[in-house]
Structures are given as structure tokens and as C-alpha cells.
Enzyme design. Structure first.
Site, PDB file in Angstrom:
ATOM      1  N   CYS A 116      78.269  43.245  -9.184  1.00 30.82           N
ATOM      2  CA  CYS A 116      77.181  42.633  -8.409  1.00 30.82           C
ATOM      3  C   CYS A 116      75.796  43.099  -8.847  1.00 30.82           C
ATOM      4  O   CYS A 116      74.786  42.481  -8.488  1.00 30.82           O
ATOM      5  CB  CYS A 116      77.364  42.911  -6.925  1.00 30.82           C
ATOM      6  SG  CYS A 116      78.983  42.464  -6.317  1.00 30.82           S
ATOM      7  N   HIS A 255      70.709  41.896  -3.212  1.00 33.00           N
ATOM      8  CA  HIS A 255      72.053  41.340  -3.409  1.00 33.00           C
ATOM      9  C   HIS A 255      72.626  40.996  -2.030  1.00 33.00           C
ATOM     10  O   HIS A 255      72.573  41.812  -1.109  1.00 33.00           O
ATOM     11  CB  HIS A 255      72.925  42.378  -4.131  1.00 33.00           C
ATOM     12  CG  HIS A 255      74.372  42.025  -4.110  1.00 33.00           C
ATOM     13  ND1 HIS A 255      74.819  40.760  -4.401  1.00 33.00           N
ATOM     14  CD2 HIS A 255      75.471  42.762  -3.797  1.00 33.00           C
ATOM     15  CE1 HIS A 255      76.136  40.740  -4.273  1.00 33.00           C
ATOM     16  NE2 HIS A 255      76.550  41.932  -3.906  1.00 33.00           N
ATOM     17  N   ASN A 285      78.841  36.175  -0.652  1.00 38.55           N
ATOM     18  CA  ASN A 285      78.508  37.137  -1.709  1.00 38.55           C
ATOM     19  C   ASN A 285      78.914  36.545  -3.061  1.00 38.55           C
ATOM     20  O   ASN A 285      80.100  36.470  -3.373  1.00 38.55           O
ATOM     21  CB  ASN A 285      79.257  38.451  -1.432  1.00 38.55           C
ATOM     22  CG  ASN A 285      79.050  39.495  -2.522  1.00 38.55           C
ATOM     23  OD1 ASN A 285      78.544  39.192  -3.607  1.00 38.55           O
ATOM     24  ND2 ASN A 285      79.465  40.721  -2.253  1.00 38.55           N
TER      25      ASN A 285
HETATM   26  O1  UT7 Z   1      79.002  43.237  -3.445  1.00 40.28           O
HETATM   27  C1  UT7 Z   1      79.653  44.468  -3.268  1.00 40.28           C
HETATM   28  C2  UT7 Z   1      81.008  44.181  -2.631  1.00 40.28           C
HETATM   29  N1  UT7 Z   1      81.335  44.926  -1.482  1.00 40.28           N
HETATM   30  C3  UT7 Z   1      80.694  44.899  -0.295  1.00 40.28           C
HETATM   31  O2  UT7 Z   1      79.628  44.434  -0.156  1.00 40.28           O
HETATM   32  C4  UT7 Z   1      81.423  45.460   0.885  1.00 40.28           C
HETATM   33  C5  UT7 Z   1      80.619  46.324   1.796  1.00 40.28           C
HETATM   34  N2  UT7 Z   1      81.361  46.504   3.010  1.00 40.28           N
HETATM   35  C6  UT7 Z   1      81.372  45.585   4.013  1.00 40.28           C
HETATM   36  O3  UT7 Z   1      80.682  44.585   3.925  1.00 40.28           O
HETATM   37  C7  UT7 Z   1      82.196  45.860   5.244  1.00 40.28           C
HETATM   38  O4  UT7 Z   1      82.768  47.153   5.143  1.00 40.28           O
HETATM   39  C8  UT7 Z   1      83.319  44.803   5.468  1.00 40.28           C
HETATM   40  C9  UT7 Z   1      82.697  43.490   5.935  1.00 40.28           C
HETATM   41  C10 UT7 Z   1      84.118  44.569   4.201  1.00 40.28           C
HETATM   42  C11 UT7 Z   1      84.281  45.264   6.557  1.00 40.28           C
HETATM   43  O5  UT7 Z   1      83.570  45.508   7.767  1.00 40.28           O
HETATM   44  P1  UT7 Z   1      83.786  46.893   8.545  1.00 40.28           P
HETATM   45  O6  UT7 Z   1      82.886  46.848   9.706  1.00 40.28           O
HETATM   46  O7  UT7 Z   1      83.607  47.999   7.564  1.00 40.28           O
HETATM   47  O8  UT7 Z   1      85.280  46.757   9.044  1.00 40.28           O
HETATM   48  P2  UT7 Z   1      86.515  47.716   8.765  1.00 40.28           P
HETATM   49  O9  UT7 Z   1      87.040  47.515   7.370  1.00 40.28           O
HETATM   50  O10 UT7 Z   1      86.182  49.105   9.194  1.00 40.28           O
HETATM   51  O11 UT7 Z   1      87.585  47.119   9.773  1.00 40.28           O
HETATM   52  C12 UT7 Z   1      87.391  47.150  11.189  1.00 40.28           C
HETATM   53  C13 UT7 Z   1      88.528  46.408  11.874  1.00 40.28           C
HETATM   54  C14 UT7 Z   1      89.916  46.832  11.390  1.00 40.28           C
HETATM   55  O12 UT7 Z   1      90.790  46.762  12.507  1.00 40.28           O
HETATM   56  P3  UT7 Z   1      91.203  48.074  13.324  1.00 40.28           P
HETATM   57  O13 UT7 Z   1      91.832  48.981  12.313  1.00 40.28           O
HETATM   58  O14 UT7 Z   1      89.897  48.622  13.879  1.00 40.28           O
HETATM   59  O15 UT7 Z   1      92.115  47.546  14.345  1.00 40.28           O
HETATM   60  C15 UT7 Z   1      90.297  45.757  10.383  1.00 40.28           C
HETATM   61  O16 UT7 Z   1      91.691  45.591  10.277  1.00 40.28           O
HETATM   62  O17 UT7 Z   1      88.438  45.002  11.578  1.00 40.28           O
HETATM   63  C16 UT7 Z   1      89.671  44.535  11.023  1.00 40.28           C
HETATM   64  N3  UT7 Z   1      89.366  43.484  10.049  1.00 40.28           N
HETATM   65  C17 UT7 Z   1      89.251  42.191  10.386  1.00 40.28           C
HETATM   66  N4  UT7 Z   1      89.383  41.542  11.561  1.00 40.28           N
HETATM   67  C18 UT7 Z   1      89.185  40.223  11.565  1.00 40.28           C
HETATM   68  C19 UT7 Z   1      89.127  43.622   8.729  1.00 40.28           C
HETATM   69  N5  UT7 Z   1      88.851  42.431   8.192  1.00 40.28           N
HETATM   70  C20 UT7 Z   1      88.916  41.525   9.197  1.00 40.28           C
HETATM   71  C21 UT7 Z   1      88.737  40.141   9.261  1.00 40.28           C
HETATM   72  N6  UT7 Z   1      88.866  39.518  10.450  1.00 40.28           N
HETATM   73  N7  UT7 Z   1      88.393  39.415   8.185  1.00 40.28           N
END
Ligand code: UT7
Length: 328
Positions: A116, A255, A285
Site C-alpha cells: 500500500c 492511504h 482500500n
Molecule cells: O492497507 C494496509 C492493510 N491493512 C489495514 O489497513 C488493516 C488495519 N486494521 C484494521 O483496519 C482493523 O484492525 C480491522 C478493520 C481489520 C479489524 O477491526 P478491529 O476493530 O481491529 O477488529 P478485531 O480484528 O479486533 O475484531 C473484533 C471482533 C472479533 O470478534 P470477538 O473476538 O471480539 O468476538 C472479530 O471476530 O470483530 C469480529 N470481526 C467481525 N465481525 C463482523 C472481525 N471481522 C468482522 C467482520 N464482521 N467483517
């Protein structure tokens, strides 16, 4: 013959595919919903390329627009840089496909692989190439078909990624679009963000395909924390090196990874969100394409005028990062 002018952005162009995929559409593929995706990322919908539409096709479309706006012909370009994490194939590189598609001569064609952060790396290199006076007009492209390397069984990452392309023509200008300063960096972190298979470390096999190892693997939280800190740090450093205060930054084009990352970092850097371009709600993204697409939209909306300080900043797999401070 040397002249006192220096490298700047002469024009920008972009291309986004027609097919719109909403969060509701994704909820039919993985266990997710519109509310979760929008609150956690700021994304409402994204664009996906057709099956027979490849990274280079989108790159070529964006380049055509940038060339037309620069009032240049493909033959006027003497170097092509394509930043991409989703190349058409390993080689020929995607820049060679662009060269062929635009009917250019036998000019240098180079791909940049910093995920990215690709566009900000490419822009710094383009400015350096132009300033050496070995090359006159460099075509810089960020182009991605991330839908082809997305793990459609992983709800934590598949909701983020999208397809598109943006291009810039970099040349010596009368001060217009001048690249004042740039900095690129990288720090090895395999686990944070990778595509594991398909290279010499893990050649393709039935197992790699079955385990989705040719697709993007992401540790969301790790990347999130890293990105907030880097975005803030880069904004501060760019202002310091450019000899301006945070208040003098007219527009930040970051980005488009996650609106929450951007809001946290900008608050810490002292830059209000009304001076930040956000369009991931409509495009998701698109990795190395996200900055030139957002820049193109900001220009079309009249958000940038001559003399403005515009900051581009990005982070990505590697981990990699970089910024360019531009005086428009
Ligand atoms: O361009 C560079 C590429 N990378 C990035 O930009 C990624 C940067 N990171 C992020 O944008 C965020 O970390 C994410 C959007 C990927 C994830 O958000 P988060 O707030 O960090 O969520 P998390 O991974 O900590 O997950 C929280 C909860 C989990 O459930 P439990 O364990 O709390 O019950 C996940 O299983 O949300 C759940 N979860 C979802 N629920 C519904 C994860 N993905 C999803 C989903 N829909 N798509």
C-alpha cells in the site's frame, strides 16, 4: 542542458472499475454486516474489476487520463513506474504490460513492490529520476486488483480490499506540483501482513491453494496500531522538513485503509479532518491506487489550489511506509 526547475506533478488521472460491491453484498459471502464494516473501517462499498480486467488494464486507463491532462502522448514518456501488490504476473512486470498497452517505445519499465506504500515510494523515485536529468517525463502508476488476492473465507480482511488505479505524470515544472520532500522506510514484519505463497519461499502447490496461501493475510490490530503511530510521525516530520506548521497543511491525502486510523493519527498530529481526503466509503482500500484516486477526486472537487501544501502518506505490507510533501 541543466535547468533550475525541479520535479513536480504535472497531472493526475484515475480509473475505478464499474462493478459496485456493497457491505450487504459481502454479508452474503462471509458472516458480517454493514454496520460492523462501516463502524470499524468507514467503508460502505467498493469496486471490483471484471474477471477479464487485469491490473495493467486499469493502470492503462488511469495513465491515458493523466497523459491527456498533461497534453502529452505516450511517446513523450521515458520511464514507467508501476506500484502494485497484485501484478498481472511475476514477469513481464506490469510496467511492461502498460508499455505495450499504450504503444510506447522501448523505455524503462519498473514495478515497485511495497504494497500500500507503493505510490509514495514511486513518486519519490520519479522525482529523483527527473531531477537527475536522465529522464524527462516519468509516468507513475498505482494499480491493484486486490480482489484477485483476497481471502474470501476471512471476514477480518476481505471486507477491506478493492480494485482501481491512479496515475501521475512527473516532470520538471515551473514550480507546479513540486515534490518538496519525501521519506520512505521499511521494517521487516512478516506476520503483520503477507501473501505467503507463490514465490521461491513457498511455491504453488495443491496445499497452498487449498489453504488460501496466495491471498492476503493480515493481523488487523497490529497493523492498526503501527499505522496510527506512523501516520502521526510522518505528518510531523513532513511539516518540520518542509518548514511549515501543521496549520499550513492545506490537505492530507492518506492511504485509504481505515477512517479510524486516519482520524486518530490526524488528531494527534494537529490536523483537522476537514483538511483530510476520505473516499474509502466508496472505494475501500485499493492499496497503492488509493492515494492517486483520492488526489484525483480532490482536484476535481476543487479542494486543491496553486500554492497549497498537500501531504500524501501511506503505510503497507513489509511493513513499509512513506510520505511526499507537495507544494501544488
Ligand atoms: O492497507 C494496509 C492493510 N491493512 C489495514 O489497513 C488493516 C488495519 N486494521 C484494521 O483496519 C482493523 O484492525 C480491522 C478493520 C481489520 C479489524 O477491526 P478491529 O476493530 O481491529 O477488529 P478485531 O480484528 O479486533 O475484531 C473484533 C471482533 C472479533 O470478534 P470477538 O473476538 O471480539 O468476538 C472479530 O471476530 O470483530 C469480529 N470481526 C467481525 N465481525 C463482523 C472481525 N471481522 C468482522 C467482520 N464482521 N467483517
Amino acid at each position: 542542458m541543466s535547468d533550475s526547475r525541479s520535479a513536480g506533478i504535472l497531472s493526475i488521472g484515475s480509473y475505478t472499475p464499474k462493478r459496485v460491491v456493497t457491505n450487504d453484498d459481502l454479508s452474503k459471502i462471509v458472516d458480517t454486516n454493514d454496520e460492523w464494516i462501516f463502524q470499524r473501517t468507514g467503508i460502505r462499498e467498493r469496486r471490483f474489476a471484471r474477471e477479464d480486467e487485469y491490473t495493467s488494464d486499469m493502470a492503462i486507463e488511469a495513465a491515458r487520463v493523466a497523459l491527456q491532462r498533461a497534453e502529452l502522448e505516450p511517446k513523450d514518456i521515458d520511464y514507467i513506474l508501476v506500484a502494485t501488490a497484485s501484478p498481472d504476473n511475476t514477469f513481464p512486470n506490469t510496467a511492461c504490460w502498460v508499455q505495450k498497452g499504450l504503444g510506447m517505445g522501448d523505455i524503462a519499465a519498473l514495478d515497485i513492490s511495497t504494497a500500500c506504500a507503493g505510490f509514495v515510494y514511486a513518486l519519490e523515485l520519479a522525482a529523483a529520476l527527473v531531477n537527475t536529468e536522465s529522464y524527462r517525463n516519468v509516468l507513475v502508476i498505482g494499480a491493484e486488483k486486490l480482489s484477485s488476492i483476497t481471502n474470501w473465507t476471512d471476514r477480518g480482511s476481505c471486507i477491506l480490499f478493492a480494485d482501481g488505479a491512479g496515475a501521475a505524470v512527473v516532470t520538471k515544472t515551473d514550480g507546479r506540483g513540486r515534490v518538496l520532500c519525501s521519506r520512505n522506510g521499511a521494517r521487516y514484519d512478516y506476520d503483520a501482513l503477507n501473501v505467503a505463497a507463490g514465490g521461491s519461499r513457498m511455491p504453488a502447490s495443491h496445499e497452498t491453494v487449498e489453504k488460501h496461501m496466495h491471498t492476503i493475510a493480515l493481523k488487523g490490530r497490529t497493523v492498526y496500531k503501527f499505522a496510527v503511530q506512523k501516520f502521526e510521525e510522518m505528518a510531523r516530520e513532513a511539516c518540520q522538513r518542509g518548514g511549515i506548521t501543521a496549520d499550513q497543511v492545506s490537505l492530507v491525502v492518506p492511504h485509504q485503509a481505515n477512517v479510524n486510523i486516519i482520524e486518530s493519527a490526524m488528531e494527534r498530529a494537529g490536523i483537522s479532518m476537514d483538511r483530510v481526503v476520505i473516499n474509502m466509503d466508496r472505494y475501500g482500500n485499493t492499496s497503492s491506487a488509493s492515494i492517486p484516486i483520492a488526489l484525483d477526486e480532490a482536484l476535481a472537487a476543487g479542494r486543491i489550489k496553486r500554492g497549497d501544501y498537500v501531504l500524501l502518506e501511506a503505510f503497507g505490507g513489509g511493513l513499509s511506509w512513506g510520505y511526499n510533501l507537495i507544494k501544488w
